[in-house]
Design an enzyme around this catalytic site. Sequence first.
Site, PDB file in Angstrom:
ATOM      1  N   CYS A  85       0.836  -1.205   0.000  1.00 56.20           N
ATOM      2  CA  CYS A  85       0.000   0.000   0.000  1.00 56.20           C
ATOM      3  C   CYS A  85       0.873   1.258   0.000  1.00 56.20           C
ATOM      4  O   CYS A  85       1.609   1.489  -0.950  1.00 56.20           O
ATOM      5  CB  CYS A  85      -0.993  -0.032   1.157  1.00 56.20           C
ATOM      6  SG  CYS A  85      -2.329   1.183   0.958  1.00 56.20           S
ATOM      7  N   HIS A 193      -3.857  -4.466  -0.227  1.00 55.53           N
ATOM      8  CA  HIS A 193      -3.443  -4.980   1.078  1.00 55.53           C
ATOM      9  C   HIS A 193      -3.404  -6.509   1.033  1.00 55.53           C
ATOM     10  O   HIS A 193      -4.453  -7.165   1.137  1.00 55.53           O
ATOM     11  CB  HIS A 193      -4.420  -4.516   2.161  1.00 55.53           C
ATOM     12  CG  HIS A 193      -4.278  -3.076   2.521  1.00 55.53           C
ATOM     13  ND1 HIS A 193      -3.389  -2.632   3.471  1.00 55.53           N
ATOM     14  CD2 HIS A 193      -4.906  -1.972   2.037  1.00 55.53           C
ATOM     15  CE1 HIS A 193      -3.480  -1.318   3.580  1.00 55.53           C
ATOM     16  NE2 HIS A 193      -4.393  -0.889   2.714  1.00 55.53           N
ATOM     17  N   GLU A 195      -2.402  -8.400   3.339  1.00 58.05           N
ATOM     18  CA  GLU A 195      -2.790  -8.923   4.653  1.00 58.05           C
ATOM     19  C   GLU A 195      -4.302  -8.938   4.856  1.00 58.05           C
ATOM     20  O   GLU A 195      -4.793  -9.553   5.805  1.00 58.05           O
ATOM     21  CB  GLU A 195      -2.110  -8.109   5.760  1.00 58.05           C
ATOM     22  CG  GLU A 195      -2.719  -6.763   6.070  1.00 58.05           C
ATOM     23  CD  GLU A 195      -2.364  -5.658   5.091  1.00 58.05           C
ATOM     24  OE1 GLU A 195      -2.783  -4.511   5.321  1.00 58.05           O
ATOM     25  OE2 GLU A 195      -1.679  -5.949   4.081  1.00 58.05           O
TER      26      GLU A 195
END
Length: 215
Positions: A85, A193, A195
Amino acid sequence: MKVAIVNYGMGNLHSVLKSVQAANQLQQMQAEVILTTEPDEVYQADKIIFPGQGAMPDCMAALQRSGLADALEDGLRRKPFFGICVGAQLLFECSEEGNTAGLGWFQGTVPHFQAALSTDGRPLKIPHMGWNRVHQMQEHPLFAGVAQDEWFYFVHSYYLRPEDPSIILGTADYAGDFACIVGRDNVFATQFHSEKSHAAGLQLLGNFLRWDGTF
């Protein structure tokens, strides 16, 4: 093997840590994964993950205060490196957000999305937030086991615009195609993202843990 997640005070750090730890288990690896504010630990790590979240001027200011910039540059030169990001945006020369200078590892800028309409005539919302397909533009070791046009999770108002098209590894479509994965040599960075991208994100992170940095 030691993997350092760089903590300069900006980013979804504990979510990144938990996801990398989960990827470590799924890959049945024994990597030591640390969240660190210490330049020496970044120098000593075998691999580096560089997350970021929020406004780029704030992220760059926090990075400069942290004293981590030299350790990051060392990693960019010679270690497997994963930017996420704003951690990807910071690798470029300049962002339109506050006219902020980045680290300049990649030539190019980080412009703001312009107002546009969707295919059904509705205004597209900015920030771009939610799930979007990612089209792989080149083969890369980190794409192993990741389907073409897989879904990943985005939250951003600014996007990557590289000068060199050869570093574009993946694109997404929001008011037109834009680069959402870039990379060269040992560096790999995503606008989305990883994650927060469920199984596909864990696969990318797991592939990173196994990656020797060659491309």
